[in-house]
Write an enzyme that holds these catalytic residues in place. Structure first.
Site, PDB file in Angstrom:
ATOM      1  CG  ASN A   1       7.477   2.335   8.171  1.00 13.58           C
ATOM      2  OD1 ASN A   1       7.212   3.471   8.577  1.00 13.58           O
ATOM      3  ND2 ASN A   1       7.168   1.913   6.955  1.00 13.58           N
TER       4      ASN A   1
ATOM      5  CD  GLU B   1       3.526 -10.127   5.853  1.00 21.26           C
ATOM      6  OE1 GLU B   1       3.005 -11.245   6.089  1.00 21.26           O
ATOM      7  OE2 GLU B   1       3.305  -9.465   4.818  1.00 21.26           O
TER       8      GLU B   1
ATOM      9  CE1 TYR C   1      -1.151  -0.316   7.472  1.00 20.32           C
ATOM     10  CE2 TYR C   1       1.160  -0.579   8.052  1.00 20.32           C
ATOM     11  CZ  TYR C   1       0.164  -0.453   7.097  1.00 20.32           C
ATOM     12  OH  TYR C   1       0.501  -0.469   5.759  1.00 20.32           O
TER      13      TYR C   1
ATOM     14  CB  ILE D   1      -0.949   0.002   1.223  1.00 18.76           C
ATOM     15  CG1 ILE D   1      -1.907   1.206   1.170  1.00 18.76           C
ATOM     16  CG2 ILE D   1      -0.180  -0.030   2.521  1.00 18.76           C
ATOM     17  CD1 ILE D   1      -3.009   1.133   2.224  1.00 18.76           C
ATOM     18  CB  ALA D   2       2.417   3.373  -1.831  1.00 17.15           C
TER      19      ALA D   2
END
EC number: 2.3.1.266
Length: 412
Positions: A368, A363, A375, A329-330
């Site tokens: 990060n 993951e 999340y 995802i970005a």
């Protein structure tokens, strides 16, 4: 290849078909349920009648294909349950075909885009878009009929670009009558339309044809995997669009105002140049173009978000029997902190509901911190660790934290 039995009961005109393969020459036999209701009493006798008409026995059937919806709730459940029962009794594989694709299959205009709209009652329509050969450009969604112009017009050029055309082949389905009634005029005349059929409904003939294609591709189901497709719990518009009054779930009054055109669409091969570039900007060890091509070829689900003509974000997810795995995802730097990642995650959640699973996995690198904070805010919790999962430069490896989010409300 053995014969295919197809069942379509999602509308008030149900049908049954048998597609028989005579040494490579295909023969279609079909029958219809002409009454407005009461398909449950007539579907099994009609199946026996069409099988006799085709001159085969039950042992010569190799596949059961059924219309999974969207459509009338009772009809969807009937078709699904009858197909499951026959599948279990005769030990046959199943193929599910959505109603809109069945309609599109009857009107494949070659190069171009086929826009399908079916009447969903309450001034709403089920809508989807397809390219030549049944390529899905827009998955089935539920829209207020008055919102269809706002949904279609900004997306149309991207659908056309995906199939390399500047024209539409067909507008098909009885839902276009509902759209024009709500618009108070024939809105479809404003589009580059080659042809319109506003009477079309799904039929078992096309369910059989699409079912054969999927059978040949190995895309069959076990009886317990055959699920109806309901759209009353779907969200067609992005969060920003709904804040401006758009949306058909449930029916709401459209304000008619235009938004900043945040468009959520399936990822297509034509998007990959931009997707790969955004991935390169977002990741220290990005996916390659081949990774994305392989994911799309494998049937993984992927979406892009566009703001006007700019690719603002994307994600790729893989459904499994037990969960949905978010692979990548970005969001582009200029569009971060605007809720776009949350919108993409909502699509992944819906994918889990569609597949009848209750968990989304992903993951993330322990280093990060920003992603971990995001999340955690989204309700993900750490459930494990994969040792040496990520490359970390200079020949080193970094662990991956495995995160999970439970999907509380599953589709019935």
């Amino acid at each position: 290849m053995k014969s295919i039995l197809a069942i379509e009961t999602t509308t008030r005109t149900g049908s049954v078909a048998v597609l028989r393969d005579d040494a490579g020459e295909l023969q279609l036999f079909d029958g219809a349920m002409t009454q407005q209701s009461g398909h449950a009493e007539t579907v099994l006798p009609l199946i026996d009648s069409v099988i006799r008409q085709a001159g085969i026995t039950r042992s010569e059937i190799g596949l059961v294909a059924f219309g999974q919806g969207p459509g009338a709730f009772t009809g969807i459940r009937l078709g699904c349950s009858v197909a499951q029962g026959i599948s279990m009794a005769l030990d046959l594989p199943l193929v599910a075909v959505n109603s809109l694709q069945a309609v599109a299959a009857a009107f494949d205009g070659g190069a171009g885009v086929t826009l399908v709209a079916l009447d969903a009652r309450m001034q709403e329509v089920y809508f989807a878009a397809y390219g030549a050969g049944g390529i899905e450009l827009q998955a089935p969604v539920l829209l207020s009929a008055s919102d269809v112009p706002q949904f279609v017009e900004p997306r149309l050029k991207f659908w056309a670009r995906a199939v390399g055309t500047d024209q539409l082949a067909w507008l098909v389905g009885e839902g276009w009558q509902v759209v024009n009634a709500q618009a108070g005029q024939d809105w479809t005349t404003s589009l580059p339309v080659k042809s319109v059929d506003s009477e079309a409904r799904p039929h078992a003939r096309e369910v059989a044809i699409v079912g054969r294609q999927r059978w040949q591709a190995g895309q069959t189901l076990l009886p317990e995997q055959a699920l109806p497709l309901y759209l009353r719990d779907k969200v067609a518009f992005t969060t920003e669009e709904r804040q401006h009054g758009l949306g058909g779930n449930p029916k709401v009054e459209s304000s008619g105002s235009r938004t900043n055109q945040v468009l959520l669409m399936p990822m297509m091969p034509v998007d990959l140049n931009e997707v790969v570039e955004l991935e390169r900007q977002s990741q220290a060890f990005p996916w390659s173009r081949r990774n994305f091509e392989d994911a799309l070829a494998a049937g993984y689900r992927a979406w892009v978000l566009r703001v006007q003509d700019v690719l603002a974000g994307f994600c790729v997810a893989m459904p499994t029997p037990d969960d949905v795995h978010l692979l990548v995802i970005a969001v582009a730097p200029d569009y971060r902190r605007q809720g776009l990642a949350t919108q993409l995650l909502a699509q992944v959640d819906q994918l889990a509901r569609d597949h009848g699973v209750s968990r989304v996995l992903l993951e993330v690198r322990p280093s990060n911190a920003r992603a971990l904070a995001f999340y955690a805010k989204q309700g993900f919790r750490e459930i494990g660790k994969r040792r040496g999962y990520y490359p970390a430069g200079k020949g080193e490896r970094e662990d991956a934290l495995v995160l999970s989010r439970e999907i509380r409300e599953l589709a019935v």
